[in-house]
Design a protein around this motif. Structure first.
Motif, PDB file in Angstrom:
ATOM      1  N   ARG A  78      48.054  19.272  28.316  1.00  0.00           N
ATOM      2  CA  ARG A  78      46.678  19.657  28.639  1.00  0.00           C
ATOM      3  C   ARG A  78      46.484  19.941  30.114  1.00  0.00           C
ATOM      4  O   ARG A  78      45.871  20.938  30.484  1.00  0.00           O
ATOM      5  CB  ARG A  78      45.712  18.577  28.164  1.00  0.00           C
ATOM      6  N   ALA A  82      45.519  23.541  31.752  1.00  0.00           N
ATOM      7  CA  ALA A  82      44.268  23.703  32.492  1.00  0.00           C
ATOM      8  C   ALA A  82      44.523  24.283  33.881  1.00  0.00           C
ATOM      9  O   ALA A  82      43.768  25.137  34.356  1.00  0.00           O
ATOM     10  CB  ALA A  82      43.543  22.365  32.591  1.00  0.00           C
ATOM     11  N   GLU A  86      43.125  27.863  35.178  1.00  0.00           N
ATOM     12  CA  GLU A  86      42.322  27.965  36.405  1.00  0.00           C
ATOM     13  C   GLU A  86      42.922  28.997  37.358  1.00  0.00           C
ATOM     14  O   GLU A  86      42.209  29.826  37.924  1.00  0.00           O
ATOM     15  CB  GLU A  86      42.235  26.607  37.091  1.00  0.00           C
TER      16      GLU A  86
END
Length: 131
Positions: A78, A82, A86
């Motif tokens: 995760r 992420a 981003e």
């Protein structure tokens, strides 16, 4: 299951960092998907461009990583996912480019759509002298 984030020692070279190897294989798969690949065999496209991508995981190596990924391993993905998301959005914003909508099944889906679909099939041959 990937044991504590480490690939099986049977697939590592002596002195090779197991976590770094996992990250590299996952990166190869992500780049392959971003380039339009649809199956792990599409890693061959990256392998054929060594000057650009460097060493790329073999198809069997990528399969082992995917096969060993279980419900206990997924949470560890995760944070890197992420961070990558981003970075991608920041790069798109810097260049003033949005992500175009996807047209599918008569609908328009705004934003980024990743279609992941897989079926794992185990094959076995009873041949004693297979070519």
């Amino acid at each position: 299951m990937v044991t504590q984030g480490q690939p099986s020692t049977a697939h590592r070279r002596p002195g090779q960092d197991g976590r770094a190897l996992l990250r590299r294989i996952a990166t190869d798969l992500a780049v392959m998907l971003a380039d339009g690949g649809e199956a792990s065999a599409d890693l061959a496209v990256l392998r054929d461009q060594t000057a650009l991508f460097g060493p790329v995981a073999s198809t069997p190596t990528a399969w082992r990583l995917l096969a060993d990924t279980d419900d206990r391993t997924l949470p560890s993905l995760r944070s890197p996912r992420a961070q990558a998301r981003e970075a991608a959005w920041l790069q798109a914003a810097e260049h003033g480019e949005g992500i175009s909508a996807v047209h599918t099944a008569g609908r328009v889906l705004p934003g980024l759509v990743l279609d992941l679909d897989a079926t794992l099939i185990t094959c076995h041959s009873e041949k004693s002298v297979a070519p």
